[in-house]
Structures are given as structure tokens and as C-alpha cells.
Design a protein around this motif. Structure first.
Motif, PDB file in Angstrom:
ATOM      1  N   ASP A 198      -1.863   5.506 -21.923  1.00 34.43           N
ATOM      2  CA  ASP A 198      -3.035   4.652 -21.722  1.00 34.43           C
ATOM      3  C   ASP A 198      -4.109   5.428 -20.966  1.00 34.43           C
ATOM      4  O   ASP A 198      -5.305   5.280 -21.245  1.00 34.43           O
ATOM      5  CB  ASP A 198      -2.630   3.394 -20.943  1.00 34.43           C
ATOM      6  N   LEU A 199      -3.667   6.229 -20.017  1.00 33.62           N
ATOM      7  CA  LEU A 199      -4.535   7.122 -19.260  1.00 33.62           C
ATOM      8  C   LEU A 199      -3.803   8.440 -19.067  1.00 33.62           C
ATOM      9  O   LEU A 199      -2.572   8.492 -19.075  1.00 33.62           O
ATOM     10  CB  LEU A 199      -4.871   6.531 -17.879  1.00 33.62           C
ATOM     11  N   ALA A 200      -4.573   9.509 -18.891  1.00 31.89           N
ATOM     12  CA  ALA A 200      -3.987  10.811 -18.583  1.00 31.89           C
ATOM     13  C   ALA A 200      -4.769  11.435 -17.444  1.00 31.89           C
ATOM     14  O   ALA A 200      -5.998  11.322 -17.389  1.00 31.89           O
ATOM     15  CB  ALA A 200      -4.027  11.729 -19.801  1.00 31.89           C
ATOM     16  N   THR A 201      -4.056  12.076 -16.536  1.00 37.42           N
ATOM     17  CA  THR A 201      -4.706  12.693 -15.378  1.00 37.42           C
ATOM     18  C   THR A 201      -4.505  14.206 -15.422  1.00 37.42           C
ATOM     19  O   THR A 201      -3.435  14.692 -15.792  1.00 37.42           O
ATOM     20  CB  THR A 201      -4.139  12.136 -14.062  1.00 37.42           C
ATOM     21  N   PHE A 202      -5.554  14.926 -15.029  1.00 33.81           N
ATOM     22  CA  PHE A 202      -5.522  16.388 -14.998  1.00 33.81           C
ATOM     23  C   PHE A 202      -6.000  16.878 -13.637  1.00 33.81           C
ATOM     24  O   PHE A 202      -6.883  16.262 -13.021  1.00 33.81           O
ATOM     25  CB  PHE A 202      -6.438  16.987 -16.069  1.00 33.81           C
ATOM     26  N   SER A 203      -5.422  17.977 -13.201  1.00 31.95           N
ATOM     27  CA  SER A 203      -5.913  18.718 -12.044  1.00 31.95           C
ATOM     28  C   SER A 203      -6.468  20.044 -12.539  1.00 31.95           C
ATOM     29  O   SER A 203      -5.928  20.643 -13.473  1.00 31.95           O
ATOM     30  CB  SER A 203      -4.772  18.990 -11.056  1.00 31.95           C
ATOM     31  N   PHE A 204      -7.568  20.496 -11.911  1.00 35.43           N
ATOM     32  CA  PHE A 204      -8.131  21.812 -12.210  1.00 35.43           C
ATOM     33  C   PHE A 204      -8.034  22.737 -11.002  1.00 35.43           C
ATOM     34  O   PHE A 204      -8.876  23.610 -10.792  1.00 35.43           O
ATOM     35  CB  PHE A 204      -9.595  21.668 -12.664  1.00 35.43           C
ATOM     36  N   TYR A 205      -6.986  22.535 -10.206  1.00 38.59           N
ATOM     37  CA  TYR A 205      -6.699  23.434  -9.086  1.00 38.59           C
ATOM     38  C   TYR A 205      -6.665  24.870  -9.620  1.00 38.59           C
ATOM     39  O   TYR A 205      -6.264  25.105 -10.768  1.00 38.59           O
ATOM     40  CB  TYR A 205      -5.358  23.036  -8.465  1.00 38.59           C
ATOM     41  N   PRO A 206      -7.098  25.854  -8.841  1.00 35.57           N
ATOM     42  CA  PRO A 206      -7.276  27.209  -9.372  1.00 35.57           C
ATOM     43  C   PRO A 206      -6.089  27.818 -10.105  1.00 35.57           C
ATOM     44  O   PRO A 206      -6.288  28.604 -11.040  1.00 35.57           O
ATOM     45  CB  PRO A 206      -7.638  28.015  -8.123  1.00 35.57           C
ATOM     46  N   THR A 207      -4.858  27.491  -9.728  1.00 37.41           N
ATOM     47  CA  THR A 207      -3.708  28.121 -10.384  1.00 37.41           C
ATOM     48  C   THR A 207      -3.274  27.413 -11.660  1.00 37.41           C
ATOM     49  O   THR A 207      -2.332  27.865 -12.323  1.00 37.41           O
ATOM     50  CB  THR A 207      -2.508  28.175  -9.423  1.00 37.41           C
TER      51      THR A 207
END
Length: 371
Positions: free
Chosen positions: A181-190
């Protein structure tokens, strides 16, 4: 002997230095540093790359999880969130912030990903959502989970995909981020797609949920200074990070292929006494993780040969001392595999900027280990 690190972000910078400096100058000179055209452009491009209709940038991956849970867990009688205990505490942190109860279910040993049958067994009338983590860059078969929930009479339970380690991951007929229904992403440097600071995003195919996310990440505003939704906060992906991420996006597929080729080389090294963690449904090699019965001995062997190691993650969420006494529950099947695996997991270097000589050196170190 020169140590081979788990990661080296300076190499990434040097590899893209000309583009990054140009982007920095352009964005800074524009005077438009928050919620500008670069943010809008990146969100469009990332949504298209993930085959999802809507992408809303936020400040980081943790905010993304919290906001996503606020969007779908709205019934006061359904305050439980079914998740895993081995994924670093991020979902649990989000649950604690908004008063939800984590319910921990076990994982499949070979992939370290959530066990679908045990997830369904833990769902009940108090369940507000299921959070599925594509851990280590391995794909969970979310369509199979959805079908199993439907068969058990729980078709209305929302699924949130935690894709913080799964940028560009494809399998099961689509890509990570397109199933829930939803998706979450992180763009932390690694991360596989990482910025030069914090950043995150929430993706969905549901227009109403996208509008809700957009409000919650900006104080609950419908228009400026007009709060219409409780629980809002300030969580924005800034222009500089959005511009950096747009530049990195074009390299994501090649970087993921490089990661997988590194892991393939390690597998071929003839390692003794270790099992490589992998999903049968798809991988992007966010981390190269093994299971071994004598982790300390293997780590000592590799470290003595100049190869860095790490543990992702050394403590199960349900055992964290800071959450002692906090409300939680273990699913009916227990978490025996998670408890056994947390003592056996070990990560070795795997990042796109590794040199061929470094990869060969790690292969030699792995190949010389004897259980």
C-alpha cells in the motif's frame, strides 16, 4: 597490509566529483533550497524507475516509516504492527514514536527475510499493518504474502514495504516498492541509491494515500498554515540531496550489477563453513552477508588479512535494553530462527567502488578459511 573497508564514501565522491560540484553550484546559486524543481524532478524520476505512480520526498527513511504508519494505522482498535525483529530497529522505532505495538515474527534462515506463513499466523483483529523489510537487498515475495492474507480473511490489512536496502530491486513481476500500500525508502549515503546526507521517500499507487503523506510530511497542512491533519511534522527532502540523487539514479542499475558480481565472486571462492544469505526472488546486493557457526573465528581470520567485517544487526529489536518493559509481542510461532541467526550473521565488504584487486583479496581471505 592495507585494510579493505566495509565501504568508502570518499571513493563515491571522487568518482562523481565533477557532476556533484556542478550540481552544488547550480542549486546553491538558484537560491531555491527547499521544495523546488530538483525535488519535484527527482520524485518523478524515482517513481517512474520504481514503476509507482507517486513519490513524496521526506527527510530520512525513519520519518518515512513513521509517516507511512500514521497513514494506514488509523483505527484505535487496530494498533499492532506485524514485523521482524532482525532488521535494525527502524520499524520498531517508528512504532514506539506513535504508540503502536510491534508483533515480531520469524524469518526464513537462508534469506533472513520474513516468513510468510508466520506473518499470517500473527495477524488478527488488532493488526493495523504489516511491515515487510527487503533486508540486505533481498526481495520478499509480497504478492504471495498478499494472497496468503487474503486467503486467511485479512485482505484489508495494509502492507508497508521497507525498501531502505532495496533500491532498484526487481522480482515477482515488479519492483520493490510497487507491491505494498505504501513503500518507504532511505537515501542514507551507504544505500544502493545514497545521497550526500540524509534523505528518504514514500511511494504509493494510491492517490489518497499520496495526498495524506504530503500533508503529514508538512505539518499536516492542506494549504500554507492550514492544518487539516493531526500528527504532521516537518520532514522534507532538500533540493541539494534531491539533485544529487537524480544524478546517482542513472548509475543505480550498473552499481547493483557490480554489487551482485562481487557477491558472485565471493561465492565462487570455495568458502568453507559459511552460507551466503540470499533471496530466491531477487537481490541487489546491498550487503554481502554470511551465516557461520563460529562468527568470531571467521571475523578474526578476515580481519587478520586486512578485510573489515561488521554485523547487521547484532541485537534483535525485542532484546534492546532501551525498550525493556515497552509493550511488544512475539508471534505465535516464536522467533527461534531469528535468535539463532543473530549469533551467526557476518557482513563482508561489498560496494561498487571496490577494486578488482580488493575483491580478489577478499576472495583469497574467504577461500583460506577453514571451519
Amino acid at each position: 597490509m592495507t585494510s579493505i573497508p566495509m565501504n568508502n564514501l570518499r571513493r563515491r565522491y571522487l568518482r562523481h566529483e565533477a557532476d556533484l560540484l556542478r550540481i552544488s553550484r547550480d542549486v546553491l546559486a538558484s537560491g531555491n533550497w527547499i521544495s523546488g524543481p530538483h525535488n519535484a524532478a527527482f520524485c518523478r524520476e524515482f517513481a517512474a524507475a520504481t514503476s509507482v505512480a507517486y513519490c513524496i520526498g521526506v527527510g530520512n527513511g525513519s520519518d518515512a516509516l513513521e509517516i507511512a504508519l500514521r497513514c494506514v494505522v488509523t483505527d484505535p482498535a487496530r494498533r499492532e504492527v506485524v514485523t521482524v525483529a532482525n532488521a535494525g530497529g527502524y520499524t520498531t522505532t517508528a512504532c514506539r514514536l506513535i504508540g503502536l505495538t510491534p508483533v515480531y515474527v520469524d524469518v526464513v534462515e537462508a534469506s533472513q527475510l520474513v516468513a510468510i506463513d508466520q506473518t499470517v499466523a500473527a495477524v488478527g483483529p488488532a493488526t493495523g499493518a504489516v511491515v515487510v523489510t527487503h533486508l540486505y537487498g533481498g526481495l520478499v515475495d509480497v504478492p504471495a504474502l498478499r494472497a496468503a492474507l487474503r486467503s486467511a480473511g485479512f485482505s484489508g490489512v495494509p502492507i508497508i514495504e521497507d525498501c531502505a536496502q532495496a533500491h532498484g530491486l526487481r522480482g515477482c513481476g515488479a519492483g520493490a516498492g510497487a507491491f505494498g500500500d505504501l513503500a518507504t525508502f532511505s537515501f542514507y549515503p551507504t544505500k544502493n541509491l545514497g545521497g550526500l546526507g540524509d534523505g528518504g521517500a514514500i511511494l504509493t499507487n494510491d492517490a489518497a494515500l499520496a495526498a495524506q503523506v504530503a500533508r503529514l510530511r508538512m505539518y499536516g497542512w492542506d494549504g500554507k498554515y492550514d492544518v487539516v491533519t493531526n500528527g504532521g511534522r516537518n520532514s522534507r527532502l532538500d533540493e541539494l540531496q534531491a539533485a544529487f540523487l537524480a544524478a546517482m539514479l542513472s548509475h543505480l542499475e550498473a552499481d547493483n550489477e557490480r554489487r551482485l558480481s562481487i557477491i558472485d565472486a565471493y561465492r565462487a571462492a570455495g568458502t568453507d563453513g559459511i552460507e551466503w544469505v540470499s533471496s530466491p526472488h531477487g537481490n541487489v546486493g546491498h550487503l554481502a552477508v554470511v551465516l557461520t557457526n563460529d562468527r568470531d573465528r571467521l571475523a578474526k581470520h578476515l580481519n587478520a588479512r586486512g578485510v573489515a567485517t561488521a554485523i547487521h544487526f547484532p541485537i534483535l529489536d525485542c532484546d534492546q535494553t532501551g525498550w525493556a518493559g515497552a509493550v511488544q509481542r512475539i508471534g505465535p510461532a516464536g522467533i527461534d530462527v531469528s535468535r539463532r541467526s543473530v549469533k551467526r550473521i557476518l557482513s563482508v565488504p561489498c560496494f561498487p567502488e571496490m577494486s578488482d584487486d580488493e575483491i580478489a583479496h577478499v576472495c583469497d581471505a574467504l577461500g583460506s578459511y577453514s571451519a
